[in-house]
Structure formats: structure tokens, C-alpha cells
Design an enzyme around this catalytic site. Structure first.
Site, PDB file in Angstrom:
ATOM      1  N   TYR A  29      -2.896   6.719  14.318  1.00 56.08           N
ATOM      2  CA  TYR A  29      -2.611   5.482  13.570  1.00 56.08           C
ATOM      3  C   TYR A  29      -1.106   5.298  13.384  1.00 56.08           C
ATOM      4  O   TYR A  29      -0.560   4.233  13.642  1.00 56.08           O
ATOM      5  CB  TYR A  29      -3.311   5.554  12.209  1.00 56.08           C
ATOM      6  CG  TYR A  29      -2.904   4.473  11.234  1.00 56.08           C
ATOM      7  CD1 TYR A  29      -3.454   3.197  11.308  1.00 56.08           C
ATOM      8  CD2 TYR A  29      -1.963   4.722  10.237  1.00 56.08           C
ATOM      9  CE1 TYR A  29      -3.070   2.206  10.405  1.00 56.08           C
ATOM     10  CE2 TYR A  29      -1.577   3.741   9.332  1.00 56.08           C
ATOM     11  CZ  TYR A  29      -2.137   2.481   9.420  1.00 56.08           C
ATOM     12  OH  TYR A  29      -1.760   1.498   8.534  1.00 56.08           O
ATOM     13  N   SER A  48       3.961  -0.222   8.831  1.00 54.40           N
ATOM     14  CA  SER A  48       3.571   0.675   7.731  1.00 54.40           C
ATOM     15  C   SER A  48       4.699   1.645   7.444  1.00 54.40           C
ATOM     16  O   SER A  48       5.531   1.933   8.312  1.00 54.40           O
ATOM     17  CB  SER A  48       2.326   1.480   8.142  1.00 54.40           C
ATOM     18  OG  SER A  48       2.048   2.488   7.207  1.00 54.40           O
TER      19      SER A  48
END
Ligand code: NAD
Ligand code: MG
Length: 294
Positions: free
Chosen positions: A199, A186
Site C-alpha cells: 500500500y 498518504s
């Protein structure tokens, strides 16, 4: 007429209404619906005869990759949580409509046994495993480190890092030279949001694991890479992935001024899985709508 498609307008600039779904969320209930390429992706035999396993292949990015892989000629197994059966069944149908074998693998990848089971069942059903996409992840936002419950932290580490590591380890027992492993990292691996501390650290870990493994496995003829998406409209966002105020303007601060659609990711995964990427290893392909990654 111009043959060009302007990336600013090729997909709509969406302003989703406020919405919440229980985790893990369903594509079925997203408003507006996400584009996973069902109407648009055209295959060209680039993965003919390959056997793929995609974790989190029921929805969002994983589902767009599943559709594309099948249309490129691969048999595709998808792993997902049992609550996601309606989304999974739509993707099973899409894989079968492409003329390929589909395998549905519901279960929780926080469990060690499930990580091995999805690999074993894929190998049994397809006769082998050539492409692994470590894409399943959990993203729950919290305001500040003191507000992340320990059990939440554990579940995020297990869903994202432990599962990728365990599934990869089990898959390697079956992978031959020419196989490909792809991690979904990401933009958060490089630019962590303060509301996504746990996360974001898993996305950095997955990116790092892909680069280390790439070096270990290149001499064995197995390529490892990652994809780093920017803001993509998927069910991970409204199922406690972002605060509400970020949902309604989701992705609008990217250089393109809009969020991405899952369909815009599929080509990156097909490239990394295919022989066209035979000299590409340890790479993280950024699909961020213009936000730079180092
Ligand atoms: P998504 O909700 O459609 O996909 C995530 C999937 O992870 C779920 O469908 C679920 O099946 C799976 N999953 C989560 N926990 C699991 C568990 N314990 N056991 C089994 N499966 C589990 O959302 P998405 O955005 O398509 O996410 C796919 C990947 O893309 C994730 O790795 C996410 O981190 C990454 N990503 C997404 C964005 C974005 O903006 N949507 C941005 C960067 C990275
Ligand atoms: Mg899902």
C-alpha cells in the site's frame, strides 16, 4: 465568548472498539460513525458550475469531498465498488440535497474498461469534466513481505496505481484549461509502515505521478496536486487496513493526540480544486494532525 476552536478538541478523541468488516468496508457499519461533514460543511459557491468525478466517493475522505464539492456548487459523480451501494446512495442523496446533479458509478477500477467507462459516463451526464479526484485505494495489512500473497499485491497495485493512471489518461481527453486533478496520497508515502509495504509504495507512486504530471500539464492550464492524509477514521481501517491493536488506539500517536475525521480533509480538496489555488501545482498538501512530511 472566544471565537476560537481548539483543534485538539474540535473533533472527539475516539477509541474505537475492536471491529472487523469484510473489504471494502462500509461507513454505515463504522463504530463510532465518522464525521463526513454532513452537519457542518457550508459551501460558498467556490466550485459553481464545475463537473467533478471522485473515485472512492462513497465513503470516508472521498465522501466528505463529494459533499463539500456539491455544496460549493459542483455536479459530482462518485465511483465505488458494487458492495458499497448503501454508502453510495447516502452520498448521492447529499449531492442532490445540495441542489446538484449526482451520478453513481459502481464497478471495479482494477478493470481497464471500467476506468474509461466512469469518465465517459460522467462526461455524458454532466456535459464535461473539470475536476478529477483520484482517491480510490485498497489497503490490506500483512505481517512481512513474505506474507503478501501475489494476488493481493496485484489487486493493490491495480486498485491504487493502475486505476489512477488510467482514469487520469481517459479524463485528460476531456479536460479544458482551468481543470484540476487531485491525487489522494498518504503520510505512508513518506513514512511507510512495515505492515503496509505494498500500500505504502502505491501512495509514493501516486504522489510522484502527481508531481510529474503537474509539470507536464501546467503549460496546458491544468493543475495537478495531491493531498497526504494522516490517520483518518474511515472504513478502510477496520476492513483489514490495520491490525486490531491499532484500531483501538487509532491515530492517538499523532501530534494532536487523536485521529482525524474525513470532514477535516474537505477544505484541502476544495482549495486545490478551486481558482484560489491557481498558482499551486505539484504540491502535496499534508493533513496529518502534525506529523511532518519532508
Ligand atoms: P474508504 O474505504 O472510505 O475509501 C476508499 C475507497 O476506495 C472505497 O470506498 C472504495 O470505493 C474505493 N476502492 C478501493 N478499491 C477499489 C476498486 N478496485 N474499484 C473501485 N473503487 C475502489 O477509505 P478512506 O480512508 O477514505 O480512503 C480514501 C483515500 O484516502 C485512499 O486513497 C486512502 O489510501 C487515502 N488515505 C487514507 C488514510 C486514512 O487514514 N483513512 C490515510 C492516508 C491516505
Ligand atoms: Mg467505501
Amino acid at each position: 465568548m472566544s471565537p476560537l476552536n481548539d483543534p485538539r478538541t474540535l473533533h472527539p478523541k475516539i477509541a474505537p472498539p475492536e471491529q472487523t468488516q469484510p473489504h471494502p468496508g462500509l461507513d454505515r457499519d463504522l463504530e463510532p460513525q465518522a464525521d463526513i461533514g454532513l452537519e457542518s460543511y457550508q459551501g460558498n459557491g467556490r466550485l459553481k458550475g464545475r463537473r467533478a468525478l471522485i473515485t472512492g466517493g462513497d465513503s470516508g475522505i472521498g465522501s466528505a469531498v463529494a459533499v463539500a464539492f456539491a455544496r460549493e456548487g459542483a455536479d459530482v459523480a462518485i465511483a465505488y465498488l458494487p458492495e458499497e451501494e448503501p454508502d453510495a446512495q447516502r452520498i448521492v442523496k447529499a449531492i442532490e440535497d445540495a441542489g446538484q446533479k449526482a451520478l453513481a458509478l459502481p464497478g471495479d477500477l482494477c478493470e481497464l474498461e471500467q476506468c474509461r467507462k466512469i469518465v465517459d459516463e460522467t462526461v455524458q451526464a454532466f456535459g464535461g469534466l473539470d475536476i478529477l479526484v483520484n482517491n480510490a485505494s485498497r489497503q490490506i495489512w500483512h505481517e512481512g513481505i513474505e506474507n503478501i500473497p501475489d494476488e493481493d499485491f496485484d489487486a493493490t497495485m491495480k486498485s491504487n496505481i493502475y486505476s489512477s493512471y488510467r482514469v487520469t489518461k481517459a479524463a485528460l481527453e476531456h479536460m479544458e484549461p482551468g481543470s484540476s486533478i487531485i491525487f489522494t496520497s498518504s503520510i505512508q508515502a513518506y513514512q511507510p509502515s512495515p505492515t503496509l509495504l505494498d500500500y505504502a509504495m502505491t501512495k509514493a507512486a501516486m504522489n510522484n505521478l502527481s508531481k510529474g504530471l503537474a509539470q507536464e500539464l501546467a503549460p496546458k492550464g491544468i493543475r495537478v496536486n495531491a493531498v497526504a492524509p494522516g490517520p483518518i477514521w474511515t472504513p478502510i481501517q477496520p476492513s483489514h487496513g490495520q491490525p486490531q491493536e491499532k484500531i483501538t488506539s487509532f491515530g492517538q500517536s499523532s501530534s494532536l493526540g487523536r485521529s482525524g475525521q474525513p470532514a477535516e480533509l474537505a477544505g484541502a480538496y476544495v482549495f486545490l480544486a478551486s481558482d484560489e489555488a491557481s498558482y499551486v501545482m505539484g504540491e502535496t498538501l499534508a493533513v496529518t494532525g502534525g506529523t511532518p512530511t519532508p
